[in-house]
Design a protein around this motif. Structure first.
Motif, PDB file in Angstrom:
ATOM      1  N   CYS A  50     -37.194  54.012  33.077  1.00 57.26           N
ATOM      2  CA  CYS A  50     -38.487  53.635  32.490  1.00 57.26           C
ATOM      3  C   CYS A  50     -39.170  54.833  31.829  1.00 57.26           C
ATOM      4  CB  CYS A  50     -39.392  53.029  33.551  1.00 57.26           C
ATOM      5  SG  CYS A  50     -38.794  51.471  34.237  1.00 57.26           S
ATOM      6  N   SER A  51     -39.162  55.972  32.491  1.00 54.31           N
ATOM      7  CA  SER A  51     -39.839  57.146  31.934  1.00 54.31           C
ATOM      8  C   SER A  51     -39.116  57.668  30.698  1.00 54.31           C
ATOM      9  CB  SER A  51     -39.967  58.241  32.991  1.00 54.31           C
ATOM     10  OG  SER A  51     -38.694  58.667  33.443  1.00 54.31           O
ATOM     11  N   SER A  58     -42.675  57.422  22.591  1.00 54.41           N
ATOM     12  CA  SER A  58     -43.890  58.176  22.233  1.00 54.41           C
ATOM     13  C   SER A  58     -43.598  59.567  21.689  1.00 54.41           C
ATOM     14  CB  SER A  58     -44.791  58.298  23.464  1.00 54.41           C
ATOM     15  OG  SER A  58     -44.134  58.988  24.511  1.00 54.41           O
ATOM     16  N   ARG A  59     -42.332  59.894  21.473  1.00 55.76           N
ATOM     17  CA  ARG A  59     -41.994  61.280  21.137  1.00 55.76           C
ATOM     18  C   ARG A  59     -42.575  61.725  19.803  1.00 55.76           C
ATOM     19  NH1 ARG A  59     -37.704  58.210  19.531  1.00 55.76           N
ATOM     20  NH2 ARG A  59     -36.482  58.878  17.703  1.00 55.76           N
ATOM     21  N   PRO A  69     -47.805  67.601  29.856  1.00 54.30           N
ATOM     22  CA  PRO A  69     -48.758  66.771  30.614  1.00 54.30           C
ATOM     23  C   PRO A  69     -48.605  65.282  30.342  1.00 54.30           C
ATOM     24  CG  PRO A  69     -49.869  68.681  29.682  1.00 54.30           C
ATOM     25  CD  PRO A  69     -48.495  68.657  29.094  1.00 54.30           C
ATOM     26  N   ALA A  70     -48.275  64.930  29.096  1.00 51.40           N
ATOM     27  CA  ALA A  70     -48.080  63.508  28.785  1.00 51.40           C
ATOM     28  C   ALA A  70     -46.854  62.957  29.500  1.00 51.40           C
ATOM     29  CB  ALA A  70     -47.942  63.330  27.275  1.00 51.40           C
ATOM     30  N   TYR A  71     -45.779  63.739  29.575  1.00 54.55           N
ATOM     31  CA  TYR A  71     -44.593  63.292  30.294  1.00 54.55           C
ATOM     32  C   TYR A  71     -44.904  63.077  31.771  1.00 54.55           C
ATOM     33  CZ  TYR A  71     -42.047  65.000  26.168  1.00 54.55           C
ATOM     34  OH  TYR A  71     -41.590  65.228  24.899  1.00 54.55           O
ATOM     35  N   ILE A 110     -36.261  64.555  36.606  1.00 55.42           N
ATOM     36  CA  ILE A 110     -36.896  63.539  35.771  1.00 55.42           C
ATOM     37  C   ILE A 110     -37.605  64.176  34.590  1.00 55.42           C
ATOM     38  CG2 ILE A 110     -38.580  61.671  35.748  1.00 55.42           C
ATOM     39  CD1 ILE A 110     -37.940  61.190  38.675  1.00 55.42           C
ATOM     40  N   ILE A 111     -38.427  65.190  34.862  1.00 53.33           N
ATOM     41  CA  ILE A 111     -39.118  65.870  33.764  1.00 53.33           C
ATOM     42  C   ILE A 111     -38.111  66.607  32.889  1.00 53.33           C
ATOM     43  CG2 ILE A 111     -39.577  67.965  35.091  1.00 53.33           C
ATOM     44  CD1 ILE A 111     -41.979  66.339  32.583  1.00 53.33           C
ATOM     45  N   GLY A 112     -37.026  67.082  33.500  1.00 51.79           N
ATOM     46  CA  GLY A 112     -35.999  67.774  32.722  1.00 51.79           C
ATOM     47  C   GLY A 112     -35.295  66.862  31.743  1.00 51.79           C
TER      48      GLY A 112
END
Length: 228
Positions: A50-51, A58-59, A69-71, A110-112
């Protein structure tokens, strides 16, 4: 990117738990049983899919200064939704996993993947990358949890009813009858030892497969080089 390549990287070559070594805190803390591993692994996989999909959509709308911060905001929103769903439908398992459900937000994997892949690719490949990475992490959790449970309790799928309901009571297997229990396998040092063995086994398989002789090229194959 080739979908097959994405899956091979996520499941094996760039496995989050055994190669990249990200997200080790929940990996070691929750993997006391195979069922716990399945629960957290599926939650993490759903978060990644999902993320990654949302980040890819939205990229082009996010300025470089606010992208991280948006991620995090996107990931936190997805994890909160999953947490509420688990609390409503899998409450007993939610209580067992505890703080490690909301801590999915801080999982570096996940952020990576959001930064390295989803922000640079279309939505469908990004979602596929999230699925492959999540399944690789889930696979590591389940194998590690099954090994620790087998050594520590002599069973497999202990307390499966937490995830599968009443049907889960029939899934528990007693592999070693009258097992006296081995506490070290269930404690944090046992988790480190088991993960080390798992990484060593994965490296051995990779090295062994790389040394296997390749099939001879067939004459007339366009991919074959010029004859000597």
């Amino acid at each position: 990117m080739n979908p097959k390549q994405i899956f091979v990287d996520g499941l094996w070559r760039q496995n989050t738990g055994m190669v990249v070594l990200l997200g080790l805190c929940p990996l070691l803390a929750v993997s006391g049983t195979a069922v716990n591993g399945i629960g957290l692994g599926l939650a993490t996989t759903l978060t990644l899919v999902c993320s990654n999909f949302a980040v890819s959509l939205s990229r082009r709308l996010l300025r470089p200064e606010i992208r991280i911060p948006a991620y995090v905001l996107i990931i936190a929103s997805v994890v909160t939704t999953i947490q509420l769903l688990m609390q409503a439908w899998f409450h007993d398992l939610y209580r067992v996993l505890g703080i490690f459900i909301p801590l999915i937000v801080t999982n570096c994997a996940i952020i990576g993947r959001a930064e390295a892949f989803a922000s640079r690719n279309p939505p469908l490949p990004a979602a596929l990358d999230g699925l492959a990475t999540g399944l690789g992490f889930c696979l590591t959790l389940v194998v590690l949890g099954a090994f620790r449970e087998l050594v520590g309790h002599g069973t497999l799928f202990r307390q499966a009813q937490l995830l599968f309901g009443d049907v889960g009571e029939a899934l528990q297997l007693t592999v070693i009858p009258n097992h006296p229990g081995f506490l070290l396998a269930l404690l944090p040092p046992g988790a480190f030892i088991a993960l080390g063995l798992l990484i060593a086994g994965r490296n051995w398989l990779s090295n062994r497969s790389s040394r296997l002789p390749r099939p001879a090229r067939v004459a007339g194959n366009p991919s074959a080089g010029p004859a000597a």
